[in-house]
Write a protein that holds these residues in place. Structure first.
Motif, PDB file in Angstrom:
ATOM      1  N   GLY A   1      -8.881  -8.125  -5.276  1.00 14.18           N
ATOM      2  CA  GLY A   1      -8.298  -9.299  -4.649  1.00 14.18           C
ATOM      3  C   GLY A   1      -6.791  -9.242  -4.549  1.00 14.18           C
ATOM      4  N   ILE A   2      -6.189 -10.427  -4.455  1.00 12.79           N
ATOM      5  CA  ILE A   2      -4.748 -10.510  -4.181  1.00 12.79           C
ATOM      6  C   ILE A   2      -4.013 -11.364  -5.216  1.00 12.79           C
ATOM      7  CG2 ILE A   2      -5.043 -10.100  -1.713  1.00 12.79           C
ATOM      8  CD1 ILE A   2      -4.825 -13.115  -1.262  1.00 12.79           C
ATOM      9  N   GLU A   3      -4.621 -11.544  -6.405  1.00 14.98           N
ATOM     10  CA  GLU A   3      -3.949 -12.353  -7.421  1.00 14.98           C
ATOM     11  C   GLU A   3      -2.789 -11.585  -8.057  1.00 14.98           C
ATOM     12  OE1 GLU A   3      -4.292 -11.382 -10.666  1.00 14.98           O
ATOM     13  OE2 GLU A   3      -5.994 -10.055 -10.557  1.00 14.98           O
ATOM     14  N   HIS A   4      -2.142 -12.201  -9.041  1.00 16.59           N
ATOM     15  CA  HIS A   4      -0.893 -11.679  -9.597  1.00 16.59           C
ATOM     16  C   HIS A   4      -1.024 -10.254 -10.114  1.00 16.59           C
ATOM     17  CE1 HIS A   4       3.017 -11.787 -11.584  1.00 16.59           C
ATOM     18  NE2 HIS A   4       2.433 -11.384 -12.698  1.00 16.59           N
ATOM     19  N   GLY A   5      -2.075  -9.961 -10.875  1.00 12.40           N
ATOM     20  CA  GLY A   5      -2.239  -8.619 -11.423  1.00 12.40           C
ATOM     21  C   GLY A   5      -2.373  -7.572 -10.331  1.00 12.40           C
ATOM     22  N   ALA A   6      -3.093  -7.905  -9.260  1.00 14.14           N
ATOM     23  CA  ALA A   6      -3.251  -6.974  -8.144  1.00 14.14           C
ATOM     24  C   ALA A   6      -1.923  -6.735  -7.438  1.00 14.14           C
ATOM     25  CB  ALA A   6      -4.279  -7.516  -7.164  1.00 14.14           C
ATOM     26  N   GLN A   7      -1.138  -7.789  -7.278  1.00 16.14           N
ATOM     27  CA  GLN A   7       0.165  -7.644  -6.633  1.00 16.14           C
ATOM     28  C   GLN A   7       1.105  -6.786  -7.475  1.00 16.14           C
ATOM     29  OE1 GLN A   7       1.594 -11.580  -5.700  1.00 16.14           O
ATOM     30  NE2 GLN A   7      -0.105 -11.992  -4.311  1.00 16.14           N
ATOM     31  N   MET A   8       1.047  -6.936  -8.798  1.00 17.86           N
ATOM     32  CA  MET A   8       1.876  -6.110  -9.672  1.00 17.86           C
ATOM     33  C   MET A   8       1.445  -4.646  -9.623  1.00 17.86           C
ATOM     34  SD  MET A   8       4.355  -7.739 -11.198  1.00 17.86           S
ATOM     35  CE  MET A   8       4.548  -8.402  -9.532  1.00 17.86           C
ATOM     36  N   ALA A   9       0.142  -4.415  -9.524  1.00 18.72           N
ATOM     37  CA  ALA A   9      -0.367  -3.045  -9.499  1.00 18.72           C
ATOM     38  C   ALA A   9       0.067  -2.312  -8.239  1.00 18.72           C
ATOM     39  CB  ALA A   9      -1.893  -3.046  -9.609  1.00 18.72           C
ATOM     40  N   MET A  10       0.112  -3.032  -7.118  1.00 23.38           N
ATOM     41  CA  MET A  10       0.426  -2.356  -5.857  1.00 23.38           C
ATOM     42  C   MET A  10       1.915  -2.352  -5.512  1.00 23.38           C
ATOM     43  SD  MET A  10      -0.748  -4.974  -2.767  1.00 23.38           S
ATOM     44  CE  MET A  10      -2.427  -5.105  -3.324  1.00 23.38           C
ATOM     45  N   PHE A  11       2.706  -3.213  -6.148  1.00 21.32           N
ATOM     46  CA  PHE A  11       4.094  -3.380  -5.714  1.00 21.32           C
ATOM     47  C   PHE A  11       4.888  -2.077  -5.797  1.00 21.32           C
ATOM     48  CE2 PHE A  11       8.585  -4.435  -6.295  1.00 21.32           C
ATOM     49  CZ  PHE A  11       8.799  -5.213  -5.165  1.00 21.32           C
TER      50      PHE A  11
ATOM     51  N   ILE B   1      -6.045  -6.245   2.138  1.00 17.72           N
ATOM     52  CA  ILE B   1      -5.277  -5.470   1.172  1.00 17.72           C
ATOM     53  C   ILE B   1      -4.331  -4.514   1.875  1.00 17.72           C
ATOM     54  CG2 ILE B   1      -5.445  -3.718  -0.645  1.00 17.72           C
ATOM     55  CD1 ILE B   1      -6.216  -6.513  -1.574  1.00 17.72           C
ATOM     56  N   LEU B   2      -4.789  -3.879   2.936  1.00 18.09           N
ATOM     57  CA  LEU B   2      -3.929  -2.959   3.687  1.00 18.09           C
ATOM     58  C   LEU B   2      -2.727  -3.696   4.277  1.00 18.09           C
ATOM     59  CD1 LEU B   2      -6.685  -0.842   5.452  1.00 18.09           C
ATOM     60  CD2 LEU B   2      -5.007   0.007   3.799  1.00 18.09           C
ATOM     61  N   GLY B   3      -2.941  -4.941   4.684  1.00 15.80           N
ATOM     62  CA  GLY B   3      -1.830  -5.737   5.184  1.00 15.80           C
ATOM     63  C   GLY B   3      -0.789  -5.998   4.113  1.00 15.80           C
ATOM     64  N   LEU B   4      -1.234  -6.274   2.888  1.00 13.49           N
ATOM     65  CA  LEU B   4      -0.301  -6.496   1.781  1.00 13.49           C
ATOM     66  C   LEU B   4       0.447  -5.211   1.422  1.00 13.49           C
ATOM     67  CD1 LEU B   4      -2.466  -8.756  -0.565  1.00 13.49           C
ATOM     68  CD2 LEU B   4      -0.633  -9.458   0.973  1.00 13.49           C
ATOM     69  N   LEU B   5      -0.243  -4.082   1.457  1.00 14.64           N
ATOM     70  CA  LEU B   5       0.401  -2.806   1.137  1.00 14.64           C
ATOM     71  C   LEU B   5       1.517  -2.483   2.127  1.00 14.64           C
ATOM     72  CD1 LEU B   5      -2.784  -0.743   0.235  1.00 14.64           C
ATOM     73  CD2 LEU B   5      -0.881  -1.218  -1.329  1.00 14.64           C
ATOM     74  N   SER B   6       1.365  -2.929   3.356  1.00 11.02           N
ATOM     75  CA  SER B   6       2.372  -2.635   4.372  1.00 11.02           C
ATOM     76  C   SER B   6       3.489  -3.671   4.440  1.00 11.02           C
ATOM     77  CB  SER B   6       1.709  -2.526   5.752  1.00 11.02           C
ATOM     78  OG  SER B   6       1.151  -3.774   6.140  1.00 11.02           O
ATOM     79  N   SER B   7       3.329  -4.775   3.667  1.00 12.41           N
ATOM     80  CA  SER B   7       4.327  -5.840   3.797  1.00 12.41           C
ATOM     81  C   SER B   7       4.882  -6.363   2.477  1.00 12.41           C
ATOM     82  CB  SER B   7       3.724  -7.027   4.566  1.00 12.41           C
ATOM     83  OG  SER B   7       2.628  -7.586   3.859  1.00 12.41           O
TER      84      SER B   7
ATOM     85  N   ARG C   1       8.266  -0.403  -1.409  1.00  9.33           N
ATOM     86  CA  ARG C   1       8.548   0.467  -0.265  1.00  9.33           C
ATOM     87  C   ARG C   1       8.687  -0.336   1.028  1.00  9.33           C
ATOM     88  NH1 ARG C   1       7.765   6.043  -0.237  1.00  9.33           N
ATOM     89  NH2 ARG C   1       7.546   6.920  -2.330  1.00  9.33           N
ATOM     90  N   ALA C   2       7.871  -1.382   1.179  1.00 10.21           N
ATOM     91  CA  ALA C   2       7.967  -2.215   2.379  1.00 10.21           C
ATOM     92  C   ALA C   2       9.287  -2.976   2.435  1.00 10.21           C
ATOM     93  CB  ALA C   2       6.797  -3.194   2.425  1.00 10.21           C
ATOM     94  N   GLU C   3       9.836  -3.299   1.270  1.00  7.55           N
ATOM     95  CA  GLU C   3      11.093  -4.039   1.212  1.00  7.55           C
ATOM     96  C   GLU C   3      12.310  -3.161   1.481  1.00  7.55           C
ATOM     97  OE1 GLU C   3      11.243  -5.895  -2.589  1.00  7.55           O
ATOM     98  OE2 GLU C   3       9.727  -7.414  -2.101  1.00  7.55           O
TER      99      GLU C   3
ATOM    100  N   LYS D   1       1.522   5.265   1.324  1.00 10.52           N
ATOM    101  CA  LYS D   1       0.494   6.083   1.978  1.00 10.52           C
ATOM    102  C   LYS D   1      -0.874   5.569   1.556  1.00 10.52           C
ATOM    103  CE  LYS D   1      -1.257  10.809   2.356  1.00 10.52           C
ATOM    104  NZ  LYS D   1      -1.124  12.210   1.876  1.00 10.52           N
ATOM    105  N   ALA D   2      -1.574   4.916   2.470  1.00 11.54           N
ATOM    106  CA  ALA D   2      -2.866   4.300   2.152  1.00 11.54           C
ATOM    107  C   ALA D   2      -4.007   5.121   2.727  1.00 11.54           C
ATOM    108  CB  ALA D   2      -2.921   2.880   2.700  1.00 11.54           C
ATOM    109  N   GLN D   3      -5.068   5.265   1.929  1.00  7.85           N
ATOM    110  CA  GLN D   3      -6.289   5.930   2.352  1.00  7.85           C
ATOM    111  C   GLN D   3      -7.481   5.123   1.856  1.00  7.85           C
ATOM    112  OE1 GLN D   3      -6.046  10.465   2.190  1.00  7.85           O
ATOM    113  NE2 GLN D   3      -4.525   9.942   0.656  1.00  7.85           N
ATOM    114  N   VAL D   4      -8.594   5.260   2.529  1.00  7.12           N
ATOM    115  CA  VAL D   4      -9.775   4.502   2.148  1.00  7.12           C
ATOM    116  C   VAL D   4     -10.792   5.423   1.466  1.00  7.12           C
ATOM    117  CG1 VAL D   4     -10.900   4.778   4.409  1.00  7.12           C
ATOM    118  CG2 VAL D   4     -11.544   2.872   2.934  1.00  7.12           C
TER     119      VAL D   4
END
Length: 282
Positions: free
Chosen positions: A133-143, A165-171, A175-177, A185-188
């Protein structure tokens, strides 16, 4: 049990294993990928970001060896070396468990950045096992991610959540900032693939998933009893007995490190699809 390295990354690479939906095999994949990297000779650490719902230590078979955790390190209650657990099967694989009792807000951006910076000096790969999902822990993991493996099942709801999720990774990543940085670099990674259910129309085809997500395919993991068995005994599937799932994860890990590996997808043998997938996997 390691293989000599041909080439190491210049500095520790942060790879987040993430998903939009729970139950898709994300922690299983994080364990398999980190163990697979270590098998190839890379010094690897895998971190559990799912504060309060710790499962990575059980999947890795080290739950009884947890003394200190990720949150202890962030809050200054323990040194990083005290919290790291060395895997008993691979000398160059380490696990950083998280807390079962703390709140997810204990993951601060400054604290996570400090731990990752320290780990980059010692490890070739830092694998982050994100909550779904997109909660706080997930955002910290991907930031802070350099690369992302988005784990999804061939089902409409799972694929739709992965697109989010791909949208969040790109924004919404470091790195997005940064205007000067390359994007994450995202892969599925497609898990629980069942050729019979694909043929009957119960599951989406690999091609359909890729057309929606529009990112390279890292691998296709078949539905296999070997995965459940490995999880139940606390062993990453790449360290368990030979199986089609083990081979699929090993191929995915080799692609992650830049090796060109033919994409083998049981039950989907249309030449146009295989040609397309092989081109994406480079």
């Amino acid at each position: 049990m390691t293989i000599e390295l041909k080439e190491k990354p210049p500095l520790g690479r942060v790879v987040v294993i993430t998903s939009g939906k729970g139950g898709v095999g994300k922690t299983t994949s994080a364990a398999a990928i980190s163990a697979g990297l270590a098998k190839q000779g890379f010094r690897t650490v895998v971190i559990d970001f799912d504060v309060g719902l710790r499962n990575l230590d059980m999947t890795m078979g080290c739950e009884r060896r947890v003394v200190f955790d990720f949150i202890n390190v962030i809050q200054g209650d323990a040194r990083l070396k005290q919290a790291l657990i060395r895997d008993k099967r691979l000398d160059n694989l380490f696990i950083l468990p998280t807390s079962q009792t703390r709140d997810k807000n204990a993951l601060t951006k400054e604290g996570v950045a400090k731990v990752l910076d320290d780990l980059k000096q010692e490890f070739d790969y830092i694998v982050c096992d994100s909550p779904a999902g997109i909660e706080h822990g997930a955002q910290m993991a991907m930031f802070f991610a350099d690369e992302a493996v988005v784990v999804t099942n061939p089902e409409v709801s799972s694929v739709r959540d992965s697109d989010r999720i791909l949208g969040l990774l790109s924004s919404q990543t470091k790195r997005a900032e940064s205007a000067d940085a390359e994007p994450v670099k995202a892969q599925v990674l497609l898990t629980r693939h069942d050729p019979a259910r694909v043929q009957s129309g119960e599951m989406m085809t690999v091609e359909d998933v890729l057309e929606i997500l529009a990112v390279p395919l890292l691998g296709v993991i078949p539905e296999s009893p070997a995965i459940l068995r490995a999880s139940n005994i606390g062993t990453p599937v790449v360290l368990d007995e030979p199986s089609v799932a083990r081979r699929a994860y090993e191929d995915a890990v080799r692609r992650l490190t830049g090796t060109e590996v033919e994409m083998r997808i049981e039950g989907e043998r249309r030449p146009r699809l295989l040609q397309r997938l092989f081109g994406r996997a480079s």
